[in-house]
Design an enzyme around this catalytic site. Structure first.
Site, PDB file in Angstrom:
ATOM      1  N   ASP A  96      53.418 165.578  18.995  1.00 55.23           N
ATOM      2  CA  ASP A  96      53.613 164.199  19.412  1.00 55.23           C
ATOM      3  C   ASP A  96      55.108 163.931  19.413  1.00 55.23           C
ATOM      4  OD1 ASP A  96      52.841 161.385  19.770  1.00 55.23           O
ATOM      5  OD2 ASP A  96      50.969 162.032  18.850  1.00 55.23           O
ATOM      6  N   ASP A 192      54.605 159.399  23.262  1.00 51.32           N
ATOM      7  CA  ASP A 192      54.115 158.114  22.779  1.00 51.32           C
ATOM      8  C   ASP A 192      54.662 156.958  23.631  1.00 51.32           C
ATOM      9  OD1 ASP A 192      52.732 156.921  20.343  1.00 51.32           O
ATOM     10  OD2 ASP A 192      54.625 155.820  20.302  1.00 51.32           O
ATOM     11  N   GLU A 260      51.526 159.180  27.293  1.00 47.82           N
ATOM     12  CA  GLU A 260      50.728 157.995  26.993  1.00 47.82           C
ATOM     13  C   GLU A 260      51.360 156.857  27.779  1.00 47.82           C
ATOM     14  OE1 GLU A 260      49.082 155.356  23.237  1.00 47.82           O
ATOM     15  OE2 GLU A 260      51.188 155.881  23.337  1.00 47.82           O
ATOM     16  N   HIS A 321      43.182 158.104  18.277  1.00 43.67           N
ATOM     17  CA  HIS A 321      43.433 157.544  16.949  1.00 43.67           C
ATOM     18  C   HIS A 321      43.761 156.050  16.985  1.00 43.67           C
ATOM     19  CE1 HIS A 321      47.211 158.364  18.809  1.00 43.67           C
ATOM     20  NE2 HIS A 321      47.829 157.619  17.912  1.00 43.67           N
ATOM     21  N   ASP A 322      43.691 155.431  18.161  1.00 46.49           N
ATOM     22  CA  ASP A 322      44.005 154.002  18.272  1.00 46.49           C
ATOM     23  C   ASP A 322      42.786 153.159  18.621  1.00 46.49           C
ATOM     24  OD1 ASP A 322      46.731 154.365  17.840  1.00 46.49           O
ATOM     25  OD2 ASP A 322      47.100 154.770  19.963  1.00 46.49           O
TER      26      ASP A 322
HETATM   27  C1  NOJ Z   1      50.931 154.567  20.354  1.00 44.49           C
HETATM   28  C2  NOJ Z   1      50.293 155.424  19.305  1.00 44.49           C
HETATM   29  O1  NOJ Z   1      49.182 156.068  19.841  1.00 44.49           O
HETATM   30  C3  NOJ Z   1      49.979 154.523  18.138  1.00 44.49           C
HETATM   31  O2  NOJ Z   1      49.188 155.135  17.161  1.00 44.49           O
HETATM   32  C4  NOJ Z   1      51.281 154.050  17.538  1.00 44.49           C
HETATM   33  O3  NOJ Z   1      51.009 153.125  16.515  1.00 44.49           O
HETATM   34  C5  NOJ Z   1      52.141 153.376  18.609  1.00 44.49           C
HETATM   35  N1  NOJ Z   1      52.178 154.081  19.849  1.00 44.49           N
HETATM   36  C6  NOJ Z   1      53.549 153.199  18.127  1.00 44.49           C
HETATM   37  O4  NOJ Z   1      54.186 154.436  18.062  1.00 44.49           O
END
Ligand code: NOJ
Length: 532
Positions: A96, A192, A260, A321-322
């Site tokens: 990441d 990210d 992302e 994970h979000d």
């Molecule tokens: C996206 C990530 O997937 C998330 O987990 C993170 O909190 C935010 N970006 C900030 O980096």
């Protein structure tokens, strides 16, 4: 075809995967111990969420040193060993890379915030007066800093200040971070919130919109604002190309970039570059918010084909994970989850699977009040009963609970007295050991599909064509590569259906819930792959 286009991706959230030293937190050595498991399942690439030095206010997405490892996860040597061990098993590893922002404890930010004229004064986004930009999680994105008597901008949480990529020194510093890891052998980066990375140069106010209340894929952030000037700027697409040339400096073996990036397809496809000279892949989050019906998926397949025609390739993402774990949308129903897996590994896309998805791990039940996720601070005003009703989780702890390896102490995740997040209650019914021994388990469906996909060019590299069966409960498509043709049929309803397809069927190569072949009849919640 390059490896990125045919691969299958398994995402590990290191804190929750396997704890090798009994402190209740997953770690790098823990991942190493489980590599054979991932290889045997059949995944080809592993993406690992951040493990660099960090105050862990956002569990690693707030980096304070890109060149070092947070001690609870291990050491630099452990990470070098991890890369080597993954490669020994003929898999690829993607790290990441959080380029958009650092932690507010990163020495760059500490220096930048100290005065208006230090060497790093311009490394972050500073303004005397904030404009109206909101962060992508809702509230105002500007944070006041008394030392400078100015505001800095943070696209995500307040302690994650955005770097200023209009400053060439910042770009160089971050590209050098990438080079450092590429030299160590990492095969690529997951980027990210790359869609936030460069902001409009004149800081024009974003338009107000009464209709954009709830965040959507097309309009991230919601909260009555269209992020016209703070997201997906032209310069982002250019930066993607610049970063791509850094990757191409390390072409033996070739590396990959996976972005992302939220936004409408017209925007986000531009990250791939007109000549495939930008990012290699972008996450497509549309099917993450799926409706369990064939029409929904048929439309998505067509939409993806329209926006990402070959040689581009879409991604198939159901969880990460979000977000709430995908299986909750189908009432934690394992048979339905098998059908989604069938779709995920046979549609023309790179499948991205989140740890635990292969055993049907369910969401945790950690309340907002007890949440460790920093998002709960922003949403602490939301009553719990409303939070429980929301289609999107606002306490991300619930999709980050420890991996369920077996039904021993702490689900076999850790020998600690207390794990960083509590283990789910349904571990006795959903764990790896149990499912390994059941040939019809979800895990074994994943395994069979992964192997089938690897061994069939039509599945990993072929074209896709929708087949119309005239039955509204059936999703049908053909994957083909030269002479090789495979037909996928999925019955989304609970009762048997007759399917009339005028295609010459040679043999059935895979089935779920359909033991005795296919004679124009598909049982309830069944799916098959047949050779044509
Ligand atoms: C996206 C990530 O997937 C998330 O987990 C993170 O909190 C935010 N970006 C900030 O980096």
């Amino acid at each position: 075809m390059s490896w990125h286009a045919t691969t299958t991706i398994y995402q590990i959230y290191p804190r929750s995967f396997y704890d090798s030293n009994g402190d209740g937190i997953g770690d790098i050595q823990g991942i190493i111990q489980k590599l054979d498991y991932i290889r045997d399942l059949g995944f080809e690439t592993i993406w690992i969420s951040p493990f660099y030095s960090s105050p862990q206010e956002d569990f690693g997405y707030d980096i304070s040193d890109y060149y070092n490892i947070a001690p609870e996860y291990g050491t630099l040597q452990d990470v070098e060993q991890l890369i080597a061990e993954i490669h020994q098993r003929k898999m690829k590893v993607v790290f990441d890379m959080v380029m958009n922002h650092t932690s507010d404890k990163h020495p760059w930010f500490l220096e930048s915030r100290a005065s208006k004229d230090n060497p790093k004064a311009d490394w972050y986004i500073w303004r005397d007066q904030p404009n109206n930009w909101k962060s992508i999680i809702g509230p105002n994105g500007w944070q006041f800093c008394a030392e400078r008597n100015q505001y800095y901008y943070a696209s995500f949480l307040p302690f994650q200040p955005d770097l200023n990529y209009r400053n060439p020194e910042v770009k160089k510093a971050m590209f050098d971070v990438c080079r450092f890891w590429l030299q160590k052998g990492v095969d690529g980066f997951r980027l990210d919130i790359f869609n936030c990375i460069i902001k409009e140069k004149d800081f024009k106010n974003n338009p107000f919109s009464l209709f954009h209340i709830i965040p959507s894929e097309e309009h991230p952030g919601g909260n009555f604002q269209i992020r016209k000037y703070s997201l997906n700027q032209e310069e982002n697409f250019e930066l993607a190309q610049e970063l791509r040339s850094v990757m191409d400096e390390f072409n033996h073996p070739p590396r990959m970039l996976l972005g992302e990036v939220f936004g409408g397809h017209d925007k986000i496809k531009q990250y791939l570059g007109k000549k495939q000279d930008g990012l290699h892949l972008v996450f497509l989050f549309d099917i993450l918010y799926y409706k369990f019906n064939p029409d929904f998926f048929r439309k998505k397949i067509l939409e993806y084909e329209h926006h990402y025609p070959a040689p581009n390739i879409p991604t198939a993402v159901f969880s990460n994970h979000d977000q709430l774990r995908s299986i909750h949308r189908i009432g934690n129903h394992l048979e339905k989850a098998k059908l989604l897996a069938l779709l995920q590994f046979t549609m023309r896309a790179v499948p991205c699977v989140y740890y635990g998805e292969e055993i049907g791990m369910t969401n945790g039940k950690i309340s907002l009040k007890n949440g460790k996720d920093p998002m709960v601070n922003i949403y602490s005003w939301v009553p719990q009963f409303i939070a429980d009703l929301l289609p999107v989780g606002i306490n991300r702890d619930n999709c980050r609970t420890p991996m369920q390896w077996n039904n021993q102490k702490n689900a076999g995740f850790s020998v600690a007295e207390k794990t960083w997040l509590q283990v789910n209650k349904d571990v006795e019914k959903r764990n790896v050991d149990l499912q390994l021994t059941d040939k019809d388990s979800l895990l074994n469906v994943f395994k069979k599909l992964l192997h089938l996909r690897k061994n069939n060019q039509a599945l990993h590299s072929g074209k896709i064509e929708i087949v119309h069966t005239g039955n509204k409960n059936i999703l049908a498509f053909v994957r083909s590569f030269e002479e090789e043709k495979l037909l996928v049929l999925i019955n989304f309803c609970n009762s048997k259906v007759t399917v009339n397809i005028n295609l010459p069927i040679k043999e059935m190569v895979f089935s779920i819930g359909q033991k005795n072949g296919f004679n124009d009849v598909l049982k309830g919640f069944s799916g098959i792959i047949v050779k044509l």
